[in-house]
Design a protein around this motif. Sequence first.
Motif, PDB file in Angstrom:
ATOM      1  N   LEU A 164     -28.584 -26.873  31.695  1.00 14.93           N
ATOM      2  CA  LEU A 164     -27.745 -25.702  31.925  1.00 14.93           C
ATOM      3  C   LEU A 164     -28.189 -24.573  31.011  1.00 14.93           C
ATOM      4  O   LEU A 164     -28.292 -24.756  29.799  1.00 14.93           O
ATOM      5  N   ASP A 165     -28.441 -23.406  31.599  1.00 17.48           N
ATOM      6  CA  ASP A 165     -28.874 -22.237  30.836  1.00 17.48           C
ATOM      7  C   ASP A 165     -27.950 -21.069  31.178  1.00 17.48           C
ATOM      8  O   ASP A 165     -28.114 -20.431  32.222  1.00 17.48           O
ATOM      9  N   PRO A 166     -26.947 -20.804  30.327  1.00 14.56           N
ATOM     10  CA  PRO A 166     -26.010 -19.718  30.622  1.00 14.56           C
ATOM     11  C   PRO A 166     -26.727 -18.372  30.732  1.00 14.56           C
ATOM     12  O   PRO A 166     -27.613 -18.064  29.939  1.00 14.56           O
ATOM     13  N   GLU A 167     -26.329 -17.599  31.744  1.00 12.77           N
ATOM     14  CA  GLU A 167     -26.848 -16.241  31.920  1.00 12.77           C
ATOM     15  C   GLU A 167     -25.791 -15.211  31.550  1.00 12.77           C
ATOM     16  O   GLU A 167     -25.989 -14.041  31.763  1.00 12.77           O
ATOM     17  N   GLY A 168     -24.699 -15.661  31.065  1.00 11.41           N
ATOM     18  CA  GLY A 168     -23.562 -14.817  30.724  1.00 11.41           C
ATOM     19  C   GLY A 168     -22.328 -15.685  30.743  1.00 11.41           C
ATOM     20  O   GLY A 168     -22.421 -16.899  30.922  1.00 11.41           O
ATOM     21  N   PRO A 169     -21.151 -15.085  30.587  1.00 12.37           N
ATOM     22  CA  PRO A 169     -19.934 -15.900  30.508  1.00 12.37           C
ATOM     23  C   PRO A 169     -19.577 -16.607  31.820  1.00 12.37           C
ATOM     24  O   PRO A 169     -18.909 -17.628  31.788  1.00 12.37           O
ATOM     25  N   ASP A 170     -20.032 -16.091  32.964  1.00 15.36           N
ATOM     26  CA  ASP A 170     -19.634 -16.662  34.252  1.00 15.36           C
ATOM     27  C   ASP A 170     -20.806 -16.959  35.176  1.00 15.36           C
ATOM     28  O   ASP A 170     -20.651 -16.970  36.398  1.00 15.36           O
ATOM     29  N   SER A 171     -21.973 -17.223  34.611  1.00 14.04           N
ATOM     30  CA  SER A 171     -23.150 -17.513  35.421  1.00 14.04           C
ATOM     31  C   SER A 171     -24.073 -18.441  34.645  1.00 14.04           C
ATOM     32  O   SER A 171     -24.343 -18.209  33.467  1.00 14.04           O
ATOM     33  N   THR A 172     -24.552 -19.490  35.312  1.00 18.72           N
ATOM     34  CA  THR A 172     -25.384 -20.496  34.662  1.00 18.72           C
ATOM     35  C   THR A 172     -26.518 -20.907  35.591  1.00 18.72           C
ATOM     36  O   THR A 172     -26.276 -21.214  36.764  1.00 18.72           O
ATOM     37  N   VAL A 173     -27.727 -20.932  35.069  1.00 18.98           N
ATOM     38  CA  VAL A 173     -28.853 -21.492  35.811  1.00 18.98           C
ATOM     39  C   VAL A 173     -28.831 -22.999  35.572  1.00 18.98           C
ATOM     40  O   VAL A 173     -28.852 -23.456  34.424  1.00 18.98           O
ATOM     41  N   VAL A 174     -28.760 -23.754  36.663  1.00 20.83           N
ATOM     42  CA  VAL A 174     -28.737 -25.213  36.587  1.00 20.83           C
ATOM     43  C   VAL A 174     -30.071 -25.727  37.122  1.00 20.83           C
ATOM     44  O   VAL A 174     -30.466 -25.395  38.240  1.00 20.83           O
ATOM     45  N   THR A 175     -30.741 -26.529  36.319  1.00 21.56           N
ATOM     46  CA  THR A 175     -32.005 -27.128  36.709  1.00 21.56           C
ATOM     47  C   THR A 175     -31.800 -28.637  36.810  1.00 21.56           C
ATOM     48  O   THR A 175     -31.294 -29.263  35.871  1.00 21.56           O
ATOM     49  N   LEU A 176     -32.171 -29.204  37.949  1.00 25.56           N
ATOM     50  CA  LEU A 176     -32.069 -30.639  38.191  1.00 25.56           C
ATOM     51  C   LEU A 176     -33.476 -31.187  38.371  1.00 25.56           C
ATOM     52  O   LEU A 176     -34.222 -30.717  39.241  1.00 25.56           O
ATOM     53  N   THR A 177     -33.830 -32.162  37.549  1.00 27.18           N
ATOM     54  CA  THR A 177     -35.135 -32.815  37.657  1.00 27.18           C
ATOM     55  C   THR A 177     -34.933 -34.292  37.967  1.00 27.18           C
ATOM     56  O   THR A 177     -34.168 -34.981  37.288  1.00 27.18           O
ATOM     57  N   TYR A 178     -35.629 -34.744  38.990  1.00 26.26           N
ATOM     58  CA  TYR A 178     -35.687 -36.157  39.379  1.00 26.26           C
ATOM     59  C   TYR A 178     -37.099 -36.605  39.034  1.00 26.26           C
ATOM     60  O   TYR A 178     -38.070 -36.115  39.595  1.00 26.26           O
ATOM     61  N   ASP A 179     -37.208 -37.506  38.053  1.00 26.06           N
ATOM     62  CA  ASP A 179     -38.509 -37.896  37.508  1.00 26.06           C
ATOM     63  C   ASP A 179     -38.687 -39.407  37.617  1.00 26.06           C
ATOM     64  O   ASP A 179     -37.894 -40.164  37.071  1.00 26.06           O
ATOM     65  N   TRP A 180     -39.716 -39.837  38.320  1.00 30.56           N
ATOM     66  CA  TRP A 180     -40.008 -41.256  38.456  1.00 30.56           C
ATOM     67  C   TRP A 180     -41.377 -41.598  37.853  1.00 30.56           C
ATOM     68  O   TRP A 180     -41.967 -42.643  38.126  1.00 30.56           O
ATOM     69  N   SER A 181     -41.844 -40.759  36.946  1.00 31.54           N
ATOM     70  CA  SER A 181     -43.184 -40.929  36.368  1.00 31.54           C
ATOM     71  C   SER A 181     -43.320 -42.177  35.500  1.00 31.54           C
ATOM     72  O   SER A 181     -44.437 -42.653  35.278  1.00 31.54           O
ATOM     73  N   LYS A 182     -42.213 -42.720  35.002  1.00 27.47           N
ATOM     74  CA  LYS A 182     -42.293 -43.891  34.132  1.00 27.47           C
ATOM     75  C   LYS A 182     -42.129 -45.211  34.889  1.00 27.47           C
ATOM     76  O   LYS A 182     -42.097 -46.271  34.264  1.00 27.47           O
ATOM     77  N   THR A 229     -38.312 -30.807  40.641  1.00 29.71           N
ATOM     78  CA  THR A 229     -37.356 -29.989  39.904  1.00 29.71           C
ATOM     79  C   THR A 229     -36.865 -28.875  40.813  1.00 29.71           C
ATOM     80  O   THR A 229     -37.675 -28.209  41.464  1.00 29.71           O
ATOM     81  N   VAL A 230     -35.548 -28.717  40.885  1.00 36.58           N
ATOM     82  CA  VAL A 230     -34.940 -27.626  41.646  1.00 36.58           C
ATOM     83  C   VAL A 230     -34.003 -26.873  40.714  1.00 36.58           C
ATOM     84  O   VAL A 230     -33.537 -27.420  39.714  1.00 36.58           O
ATOM     85  N   GLU A 231     -33.737 -25.623  41.058  1.00 33.90           N
ATOM     86  CA  GLU A 231     -32.856 -24.819  40.210  1.00 33.90           C
ATOM     87  C   GLU A 231     -32.019 -23.890  41.072  1.00 33.90           C
ATOM     88  O   GLU A 231     -32.423 -23.502  42.161  1.00 33.90           O
ATOM     89  N   ARG A 232     -30.853 -23.567  40.536  1.00 34.32           N
ATOM     90  CA  ARG A 232     -29.922 -22.693  41.237  1.00 34.32           C
ATOM     91  C   ARG A 232     -29.037 -22.003  40.208  1.00 34.32           C
ATOM     92  O   ARG A 232     -28.607 -22.618  39.234  1.00 34.32           O
TER      93      ARG A 232
END
Length: 155
Positions: free
Chosen positions: A104-122, A9-12
């Motif tokens: 996507l987790d908005p931090e305000g009207p012009d900023s969003t925390v984006v989390t990307l998860t690559y999951d191969w557990s299944k 999982t990475v986030e930006r």
Amino acid sequence: MTTHDKQITVERTINAPAHDIFDVLTRPDRHQAIDGSGFVRSADHPQRITATGQTFTMNMTGEHMGGDYQTDNHVTAYHTNKLVAWTTAPAGTEPPGWEWLWELDPEGPDSTVVTLTYDWSKVTDKAILQKVSFPLVSETQLEESLANLAAAIPS
């Protein structure tokens, strides 16, 4: 960044509203521009993602598959401006168990925390596990995908 045994999982924080980011993520024809792995070449008959249960096909390339190939991507989660996810399978087959999850987790009207998860557990198919050395996409490539996504948002 979080790495578990079978997921990364990475986030930006991206300086854009969630709806603009979601617009890019739900358009398979934009996925080549955001792909940090270099595997995505183009969308095959691209249609916007609008709900779970949809399938979209991507044209891909990679040594792990012997060159060019196609994937069917089955949408497993969809929540407008919040979440989109899909499982990937070689075209014409059932998904063997890896999933891409964009949150996507908005931090305000012009900023969003984006989390990307690559999951191969299944992934349990022994033939797939012998053919594909997981993780197929590295943490660095996932971070590159987030950087590419930030660059793909219209200003």
